[in-house]
Design an enzyme around this catalytic site. Structure first.
Site, PDB file in Angstrom:
ATOM      1  N   CYS A  29      -7.175  -3.660  -1.134  1.00 42.82           N
ATOM      2  CA  CYS A  29      -6.369  -2.381  -0.896  1.00 42.82           C
ATOM      3  C   CYS A  29      -5.108  -3.952  -1.392  1.00 42.82           C
ATOM      4  O   CYS A  29      -5.248  -4.989  -0.680  1.00 42.82           O
ATOM      5  CB  CYS A  29      -6.547  -2.406  -0.072  1.00 42.82           C
ATOM      6  SG  CYS A  29      -5.148  -1.312  -0.042  1.00 42.82           S
ATOM      7  N   CYS A  86      -1.423   2.175  -6.997  1.00 48.35           N
ATOM      8  CA  CYS A  86      -3.601   1.790  -6.214  1.00 48.35           C
ATOM      9  C   CYS A  86      -3.153  -0.244  -7.118  1.00 48.35           C
ATOM     10  O   CYS A  86      -2.987   0.147  -8.668  1.00 48.35           O
ATOM     11  CB  CYS A  86      -4.342   2.518  -6.995  1.00 48.35           C
ATOM     12  SG  CYS A  86      -6.007   0.912  -6.851  1.00 48.35           S
TER      13      CYS A  86
END
Length: 322
Positions: free
Chosen positions: A225, A75
């Site tokens: 994201c 991430c």
């Protein structure tokens, strides 16, 4: 008492739990249950739980438990916040963090705005191979700027793992309903991406300037994201040589703000390209809880302290919205 942090990168929100500070680490089942509870019910929720563990190869190890309890390989937005946490914990500005796929170099960067701590993180490894995403479509081994009428007609798609799987499509306008429908389709049982995929629609605003919105596997729509913006930047550089300036960072706007990406493109061996993601690492709250309650997933007795960092971040957002 154990301290958790509520944090965000471009309003992609997480909780950080440093397991090295516990008397007894949580089991995987306990982590999953805790992540689901935190992300649904505490401080307005979050997109995931970032778990810091000890590492034999790096300053620390990061695991990413999504809001639905699934685990992501990496991430990018979360990595920046963990980078800041470890930087402040150990008083270091350059180091590596272990992730599921690789050890990634991270560093403190020049603040994007006063009061907005900023970190630069490596995004890798990169793969376009179907086995690494994985995907299945006709006899394709790669999917780069391909028309896939089974997805959406009159759009082209590129697939890349960084290392999370991403499907990127460049559009003149972002149709959120189409993005949501495709995201749900390819993250339910399907013949194309059996393990699901993150899907980003991106607009090219001008030279080295993008807007990216992502439907994330295991989460749904998020404000940003990190690996999605990184993947979109790489595909942009690959497909648009006339609008990509290799000497400058790419500005990537998103519903939660702005990040920078730096792409060193290797056209001959594109998987040897390099990506850096540069953006905020904002701590909004400290959450103190009794360790036994973490193990038992009891979150009804929390001591919560709010920082003033969100005000600074929102002031930054105002400057980029004008």
């Amino acid at each position: 008492m154990v301290k958790l942090l509520k944090v965000h990168g471009s309003e992609n929100k997480f909780f950080i739990l440093d397991q090295t500070m516990l008397e007894k680490p949580l089991t995987d089942k306990e982590l999953i249950n805790l992540a689901i509870n935190l992300c649904a019910n505490i401080l307005g929720g979050a997109d995931g739980l970032l778990v810091v563990d000890a590492s034999d190869t790096s300053l620390g190890k990061m695991r990413v438990i999504n809001a639905d309890g699934s685990e992501a390989k990496m991430c990018g937005n979360g990595l920046r916040t963990v980078s800041r946490y470890l930087s402040e914990k150990y008083q270091l500005d350059n180091f590596k963090i272990e992730t599921m796929e690789s050890d990634l170099a991270v560093s403190k960067a020049e603040d994007l705005y006063p009061g907005v701590p900023t970190f630069s993180v490596e995004i890798s490894p990169i793969s376009f191979q179907k086995k690494d995403l994985p995907f299945s479509y006709k006899n394709f081994n790669e999917m780069i700027d391909q028309s896939i009428p089974e997805f959406i007609s009159e759009q082209t798609f590129s697939a890349v793992a960084v290392p999370n799987p991403h499907l990127i499509s460049f559009v003149s306008d972002i149709n959120q309903l189409e993005l949501k429908n495709l995201g749900q389709k390819l993250n339910d049982q399907n013949d194309y991406f059996p393990e699901g995929v993150n899907i980003s629609f991106s607009q090219i605003l001008k030279t080295n300037t993008l807007f990216v919105q992502t439907y994330e596997r295991g989460v749904g729509f998020t404000n940003a994201c990190g690996t999605g913006m990184s993947a979109a930047s790489l595909i942009f550089a690959l497909l648009n040589p006339d609008q990509f300036d290799a000497n400058k960072d790419i500005s990537v706007y998103n519903p939660g703000g702005l990040v920078k990406t730096h792409i060193i493109l290797n056209r001959e061996h594109k998987e040897q390209s390099e990506i850096r993601l540069i953006g905020n690492a904002t701590f909004t709250h400290e959450v103190n809880v009794v360790e036994s309650n973490l193990h038992n997933n009891k979150l009804n007795q929390l001591e919560i302290t709010e920082t003033d960092e969100e005000t600074a971040y929102q002031n930054f957002v105002k400057t980029i919205s004008n």
